[in-house]
Write an enzyme that holds these catalytic residues in place. Sequence first.
Site, mmCIF file in Angstrom:
data_model
loop_
_atom_site.group_PDB
_atom_site.id
_atom_site.type_symbol
_atom_site.label_atom_id
_atom_site.label_comp_id
_atom_site.label_asym_id
_atom_site.label_seq_id
_atom_site.Cartn_x
_atom_site.Cartn_y
_atom_site.Cartn_z
ATOM 1 N N ASP A 103 -14.647 -26.313 13.120
ATOM 2 C CA ASP A 103 -15.236 -25.644 14.277
ATOM 3 C C ASP A 103 -16.010 -26.660 15.123
ATOM 4 O OD1 ASP A 103 -15.845 -22.807 15.425
ATOM 5 O OD2 ASP A 103 -17.837 -23.660 15.159
ATOM 6 N N HIS A 162 -10.809 -18.032 10.140
ATOM 7 C CA HIS A 162 -11.520 -19.133 10.780
ATOM 8 C C HIS A 162 -12.278 -20.002 9.785
ATOM 9 C CE1 HIS A 162 -13.653 -21.397 13.776
ATOM 10 N NE2 HIS A 162 -14.836 -20.939 13.372
#
Length: 293
Positions: free
Chosen positions: A106, A272
């Site tokens: 991320d 994610h």
Amino acid sequence: MTFFPGFAPFRIATSGAEIAGVTGGSGPPLLLLHGYPQSHVLWHRVAPLLQDAFTLVIADLRGYGASSKPPSAPDHAPHSKRAMAQDMVEVMAHLGHARFDICGHDRGGRVAHRLCLDHPETVRRWSVLDIAPTREMYRATDETFAHRYWHWFWLTLPAPQPERMIAADPQAFCRFKLGQGRAGLAPFSDAALAEYIAHMSDPATVHAMCEDYRAAASIDLAHDDADGDRKVAAPLLALWGGHGVIEECFDCLALWRRRVDTVSGAALEGGHYLPEECPRDVADRLRAFLLDG
């Protein structure tokens, strides 16, 4: 709780911040960087699977976790990926690692990208988890992506609007943000979740997180544009969640090939938060990519 048994904690002063983290293991150096809204604790399930093969340096980005929160500025430069990358180069040099590998999840992946551009001599190989390049993601934004990644746009609103809303109930916000994926909050241990909520309950951390996103939508894009057609030479492994937004909205490998000379990668069976959803797969693929190269 000790998330990294046997690892040594550190707090290192850089030219712009104080960076906290842990280091341990043996072998070539590998820098692990976390994403939003987490801290270095993100890696607590991956580290035991890699510490036999790498000297791991697992750090909190400036503004996150136990690292310092530099004052913000109108141009958001103190929270730019350039500033965060500079921190990490200085941390690694302090620990004796002039050249190293990186894996960033991320926001940490965005820091890794900028580090490769600004300090190419320091990076041998690198990997990103569940991101495509920032500028290219913004340029490809459509209705689906805007709805799924609403926080990209909301967190960039002028201070202190997002900060005040998060401060109204930081625990609820943190649980909501982490639980948006298909698996909900199941991937997160109780101890890790408590750690993330504790940091989210600090107004200085929340402001720094917002500044990170404000920088991403402004000065970081200016830095990207200033690079022109320059590509990263260090080989990249891009991994992303097969049940996440990157898979749904982007051709991840195609976007990275616009910015990097040599790119490989694949979707993993997760969403994610890959280091906590499928740590074994992440560790195995990193080991193969970094040690076979």
